[in-house]
Design a protein around this motif. Structure first.
Motif, PDB file in Angstrom:
ATOM      1  N   ASN A 193       0.833  -1.204   0.000  1.00 40.67           N
ATOM      2  CA  ASN A 193       0.000   0.000   0.000  1.00 40.67           C
ATOM      3  C   ASN A 193       0.863   1.247   0.000  1.00 40.67           C
ATOM      4  O   ASN A 193       2.094   1.184   0.156  1.00 40.67           O
ATOM      5  CB  ASN A 193      -0.946   0.008   1.209  1.00 40.67           C
ATOM      6  CG  ASN A 193      -0.211  -0.227   2.509  1.00 40.67           C
ATOM      7  OD1 ASN A 193       0.552   0.618   2.949  1.00 40.67           O
ATOM      8  ND2 ASN A 193      -0.424  -1.402   3.101  1.00 40.67           N
ATOM      9  N   GLN A 194       0.192   2.367  -0.162  1.00 40.28           N
ATOM     10  CA  GLN A 194       0.890   3.644  -0.297  1.00 40.28           C
ATOM     11  C   GLN A 194       1.502   4.108   1.017  1.00 40.28           C
ATOM     12  O   GLN A 194       2.551   4.765   1.033  1.00 40.28           O
ATOM     13  CB  GLN A 194      -0.104   4.703  -0.804  1.00 40.28           C
ATOM     14  CG  GLN A 194       0.548   5.928  -1.397  1.00 40.28           C
ATOM     15  CD  GLN A 194      -0.486   6.840  -2.020  1.00 40.28           C
ATOM     16  OE1 GLN A 194      -1.268   7.452  -1.317  1.00 40.28           O
ATOM     17  NE2 GLN A 194      -0.506   6.902  -3.351  1.00 40.28           N
ATOM     18  N   PHE A 228      -1.614  -7.482 -13.842  1.00 41.43           N
ATOM     19  CA  PHE A 228      -2.490  -6.640 -13.017  1.00 41.43           C
ATOM     20  C   PHE A 228      -1.783  -6.212 -11.727  1.00 41.43           C
ATOM     21  O   PHE A 228      -1.837  -5.045 -11.323  1.00 41.43           O
ATOM     22  CB  PHE A 228      -3.776  -7.405 -12.698  1.00 41.43           C
ATOM     23  CG  PHE A 228      -4.697  -6.661 -11.775  1.00 41.43           C
ATOM     24  CD1 PHE A 228      -5.495  -5.622 -12.251  1.00 41.43           C
ATOM     25  CD2 PHE A 228      -4.754  -6.981 -10.420  1.00 41.43           C
ATOM     26  CE1 PHE A 228      -6.341  -4.922 -11.392  1.00 41.43           C
ATOM     27  CE2 PHE A 228      -5.591  -6.281  -9.564  1.00 41.43           C
ATOM     28  CZ  PHE A 228      -6.391  -5.248 -10.057  1.00 41.43           C
ATOM     29  N   SER A 229      -1.118  -7.165 -11.077  1.00 39.66           N
ATOM     30  CA  SER A 229      -0.411  -6.849  -9.823  1.00 39.66           C
ATOM     31  C   SER A 229       0.707  -5.845 -10.062  1.00 39.66           C
ATOM     32  O   SER A 229       0.910  -4.912  -9.272  1.00 39.66           O
ATOM     33  CB  SER A 229       0.157  -8.129  -9.207  1.00 39.66           C
ATOM     34  OG  SER A 229      -0.877  -9.024  -8.864  1.00 39.66           O
ATOM     35  N   GLU A 254       0.854  -3.603 -12.461  1.00 41.01           N
ATOM     36  CA  GLU A 254       0.249  -2.291 -12.722  1.00 41.01           C
ATOM     37  C   GLU A 254      -0.221  -1.638 -11.425  1.00 41.01           C
ATOM     38  O   GLU A 254      -0.099  -0.425 -11.242  1.00 41.01           O
ATOM     39  CB  GLU A 254      -0.926  -2.443 -13.693  1.00 41.01           C
ATOM     40  CG  GLU A 254      -0.516  -2.700 -15.135  1.00 41.01           C
ATOM     41  CD  GLU A 254       0.204  -1.501 -15.746  1.00 41.01           C
ATOM     42  OE1 GLU A 254       0.048  -0.375 -15.223  1.00 41.01           O
ATOM     43  OE2 GLU A 254       0.931  -1.690 -16.731  1.00 41.01           O
ATOM     44  N   LYS A 255      -0.733  -2.450 -10.546  1.00 41.08           N
ATOM     45  CA  LYS A 255      -1.176  -1.927  -9.244  1.00 41.08           C
ATOM     46  C   LYS A 255       0.011  -1.372  -8.459  1.00 41.08           C
ATOM     47  O   LYS A 255      -0.049  -0.273  -7.884  1.00 41.08           O
ATOM     48  CB  LYS A 255      -1.861  -3.040  -8.458  1.00 41.08           C
ATOM     49  CG  LYS A 255      -2.353  -2.600  -7.078  1.00 41.08           C
ATOM     50  CD  LYS A 255      -2.969  -3.777  -6.327  1.00 41.08           C
ATOM     51  CE  LYS A 255      -3.350  -3.340  -4.918  1.00 41.08           C
ATOM     52  NZ  LYS A 255      -3.912  -4.469  -4.136  1.00 41.08           N
ATOM     53  N   MET A 267       1.113   1.887  -9.922  1.00 37.81           N
ATOM     54  CA  MET A 267       0.258   3.022  -9.537  1.00 37.81           C
ATOM     55  C   MET A 267       0.517   3.469  -8.098  1.00 37.81           C
ATOM     56  O   MET A 267       0.361   4.642  -7.764  1.00 37.81           O
ATOM     57  CB  MET A 267      -1.213   2.635  -9.705  1.00 37.81           C
ATOM     58  CG  MET A 267      -1.630   2.403 -11.158  1.00 37.81           C
ATOM     59  SD  MET A 267      -3.340   1.861 -11.293  1.00 37.81           S
ATOM     60  CE  MET A 267      -4.187   3.293 -10.627  1.00 37.81           C
ATOM     61  N   ILE A 268       0.917   2.524  -7.240  1.00 41.06           N
ATOM     62  CA  ILE A 268       1.190   2.876  -5.834  1.00 41.06           C
ATOM     63  C   ILE A 268       2.571   3.496  -5.689  1.00 41.06           C
ATOM     64  O   ILE A 268       2.754   4.508  -5.003  1.00 41.06           O
ATOM     65  CB  ILE A 268       1.075   1.619  -4.942  1.00 41.06           C
ATOM     66  CG1 ILE A 268      -0.372   1.130  -4.904  1.00 41.06           C
ATOM     67  CG2 ILE A 268       1.551   1.921  -3.525  1.00 41.06           C
ATOM     68  CD1 ILE A 268      -0.534  -0.201  -4.173  1.00 41.06           C
TER      69      ILE A 268
END
Length: 754
Positions: free
Chosen positions: A511-512, A606-607, A609-610, A613-614
């Motif tokens: 997470n961020q 997908f992971s 890319e996630k 983005m974080i």
């Protein structure tokens, strides 16, 4: 017999052989010489006998007396011998020594019995005396003769050695000590009841009453001074005054501090037959209660009036009694004044410290007055109020330190470690549509690298607070500066103590908040290193000796690395689990297995890319690029390894595997493109992700002829893509059937050395 001795000494053989040299051993004696010698010896012998006979005749009486004496001695010796024989006979028949020993033992035993009985009699006499004294004490207590009873208790305490018990003492002593203890408890309880009746506070009339003539039960007419004297004698003065002191502190002194502006004490008394029987202190409402007591005059004067009343009316001016009452109340009074008054008037600003001097003077005067009244003993922590007031700088700094730490704690607890939408969606160029993110409070410039970095609001506010505090250190006195320095240091350490715990669950996921924590630690690391260079030269000289921050900085550097490494490991673990779903990419020429492998590839994409983005909006470009390359390397290395481990691949299967690789690379094209432009370095991605080149080459090999594969190995092309000889040989065996050509190619590959 000197004559006989002289006669024997006159015989000399040399004289008898006159003229003959006896010293010459070689000269023998002749027969005539020997006959001459014999004749002369016989002549001398006769002469000696004649002399001896003449001597005996001349001393006949003396010899007779000598022989008579010898005969008497022999007779007495025989008598003694007979007596000894008789004694020995007697002893052998009856052992007299045994009887003597028995008599001696009996005498010793009787002596011990007499001594024991004498000691027992003395003990009984002492016990009887103690019992009578205890009985007298009880009777005196019932009769109201408290002073007499107290003195008896004190005397018996010494006699019974209370507190000095020893093993092996008579049981009676234990019983007597128990009796004494019961008697002491009884007199203590009685005196405490009289003291309780002596001091009473009436809540309805707000009056403190001190009675001088006391009555409890059937005992009446006891003077208060008598009760106090008895308590002093038996050493229970503090115990007896405790309830009275507590009541006076609670109902009289506390209002004098907490409501000083409306507190007014008025003394009064009650007389009977011309004698004062009661002293009264009435608490009235002051007419000027609206005036604020800013310098403590009302508080100190009110307490002083109460203390004077206690010293004169309750303690009768007795120094010992006043000391006892002071010991019971002064610590509580001083703490009450500090908490309710002095601590609240500590200046908020350093510029107002000078105005506090008047309060210091009044506090000192107040304590001096209490010392003159003997209310504060020199053995007590005297001057505690004055010391507190004089240490106002420290108290001011302590308050500020508490405020600073409270602010720092609030910053850390209230921050949710999230970014605004415009920052969360920014790209690696640090710009977003129409939003100047450089002006955001989340954007900071690192001190040593001059890079822009996204941090949490908590870290930004915390460092602003630390800088402001250290600026105050530079312009403060030594004591205040020391507190401010520790406040700044402790504020930094608060981040280390609070934030990892606050984000405990989030740090276990992707997470961020976790990468934001990494940036915070990196930012704090560089800021902390720069603090000493920025401020130390302006610190007071006493602070320079120990003001350091370098020991704190490495902790944050280490924490930043650990947090980032943990995030990378979590991402890699998640991706490995997704790849596990492909089941080693086996039998992909079958639809079901192909769909399963395709789904795994889509999950991986997908992971990634996630994570992209974080990470990209938060991490520094260089850190983002390095971390993402590590993750991609693990993905490509695992996929190529699984495919190369396949031991048999049909033609359709190689086609499907090639489709999967192309699908993955196509879907990751935007991510790979972001990595190329993430920073200013011109190093190609193939160097940063060695398995990427290998993956692309593997896709080509899946539809490449056998000879072309062999030529690619011999040209070094496959080796440059990180293929090993064994991997190429196993790949050929898995795709191509056994044939002379395959054997030749395998031999060429095996024979060719890179």
């Amino acid at each position: 017999m000197p004559e006989i001795d002289a006669l024997f000494e006159s015989i000399n053989v040399r004289d008898l052989l006159a003229g003959h040299d006896l010293n010459d051993p070689t000269t023998p004696l002749s027969a005539p010489d020997l006959r001459l010698l014999i004749n002369r010896l016989e002549s001398h012998s006769l002469r000696i006998k004649s002399k001896v006979q003449s001597y005996l005749v001349a001393h006949h009486s003396e010899f007779s007396e000598l022989f008579s004496t010898c005969q008497d001695a022999v007779s007495r010796t025989r008598l003694i011998s007979d007596d000894v024989s008789d004694v020995l006979q007697l002893i052998s028949d009856r052992p007299i020594d045994v009887e003597i020993r028995s008599v001696v033992d009996e005498i010793t035993e009787k002596t011990k019995e007499v001594k024991l009985k004498r000691e027992s009699l003395d003990l009984v006499s002492a016990i009887v005396g103690i019992c009578e004294a205890l009985q007298e004490t009880k009777e005196a207590l019932k009769g109201g003769r408290f002073r007499f009873a107290a003195e008896r208790i004190r005397e018996l305490k010494v006699v019974l050695r209370i507190g000095e018990e020893e093993e092996g003492e008579p049981l009676a002593y234990s019983l007597l000590r128990k009796e004494w203890s019961d008697c002491f408890d009884e007199i203590q309880e009685v005196l405490a009841k009289f003291m309780e009746s002596a001091v009473r506070f009436k809540l309805d009339s707000r009056k403190l009453r001190i009675n001088y003539q006391l009555s409890v039960g059937e005992t009446t007419g006891i003077a208060l001074s008598t009760v106090l004297e008895a308590m002093e004698v038996i050493g229970m003065l503090d115990y007896g005054l405790a309830k009275a002191a507590d009541s006076i502190f609670k109902h009289v002194i506390t209002p004098a501090v907490t409501h000083a502006s409306s507190f007014a004490a008025v003394e009064d008394s009650s007389k009977t037959s011309g004698e004062i029987t009661e002293a009264i202190l009435k608490l009235d409402q002051s007419s000027d209660h609206k005036i604020e007591d800013v310098d403590g005059e009302a508080i100190y004067s009110g307490i002083l009036k109460v203390v004077k009343f206690i010293c004169s009316s309750l303690c009768f001016g007795n120094v010992t009694w006043i000391h006892s009452f002071g010991r019971l109340t002064w610590p509580r009074i001083s703490e009450l004044i500090i908490s309710k008054f002095l601590s609240k008037v500590v200046p908020e600003d350093a510029s107002k410290l000078a105005d506090f001097q008047k309060i210091i003077e009044r506090t000192s005067q107040f304590e001096t007055a209490l010392k003159e009244l003997n209310f504060v003993s020199p053995s007590d922590a005297e001057g505690r109020l004055s010391k507190y007031a004089e240490d106002v700088e420290v108290h001011f700094a302590s308050r500020k330190k508490i405020e600073i730490l409270a602010k720092a704690r609030n910053f850390l607890l209230q921050c949710n470690f999230t970014l605004p939408q415009e920052l969360a969606m920014r790209n690696s160029s640090f710009k977003s549509d129409g939003v100047d993110v450089n002006s955001s409070k989340h954007m900071v410039r690192l001190l040593f690298t001059s890079e822009m970095c996204v941090v949490s609001e908590a870290a930004s506010q915390l460092m602003q607070l630390v800088h402001k505090t250290l600026e105050d250190v530079c312009v403060s006195s030594a004591r205040v500066a020391s507190e401010f320095y520790h406040a700044a240091r402790d504020s930094i350490l608060l981040y280390e103590a609070v934030v990892p715990v606050k984000l405990g669950k989030q740090l276990n996921g992707i997470n961020q908040a976790a990468v934001l924590l990494h940036n915070d630690c990196l930012y704090l690391f560089e800021e902390i290193l720069g603090l000493a260079f920025e401020y130390r030269s302006s610190f007071p000289s006493s602070i320079k000796e120990y003001a350091v921050f370098a020991d704190v900085a490495p902790r944050f550097k280490l924490m930043a690395e650990e947090v980032l490494q943990r995030q990378v490991q979590l991402v890699m673990s998640s991706l490995q689990e997704a790849i596990d779903g492909a089941d080693g990419f086996q039998d992909t020429h079958q639809m079901k297995e192909f769909e399963s492998a395709k789904f795994s590839i889509e999950q991986v994409v997908f992971s990634l890319e996630k994570v992209h983005m974080i990470w990209e909006p938060v991490l520094r470009p260089k850190t983002y690029k390095q971390s993402m390359c590590v993750v991609l390397e693990s993905v490509f290395r695992r996929i190529t390894r699984d495919i190369l481990l396949l031991d048999d691949m049909a033609a359709d299967e190689t086609f499907q595997l090639q489709r999967l690789i192309h699908l993955m690379l196509e879907n990751l094209s935007s991510l790979l493109g972001s990595l190329k432009s993430a920073d200013d370095t011109s190093r190609p991605l193939d160097d940063l992700i060695p398995s990427l080149r290998k993956t692309r080459k593997l896709a080509e090999l899946l539809d490449m002829p056998l000879k072309s594969i062999t030529s690619a190995w011999e040209s070094g092309e496959l080796f440059s893509c990180n293929f090993t000889r064994t991997e190429v040989q196993d790949f050929i065996k898995a795709i191509f059937a056994d044939s002379p050509l395959r054997k030749e190619c395998l031999w060429r590959i095996d024979d060719f050395s890179q």
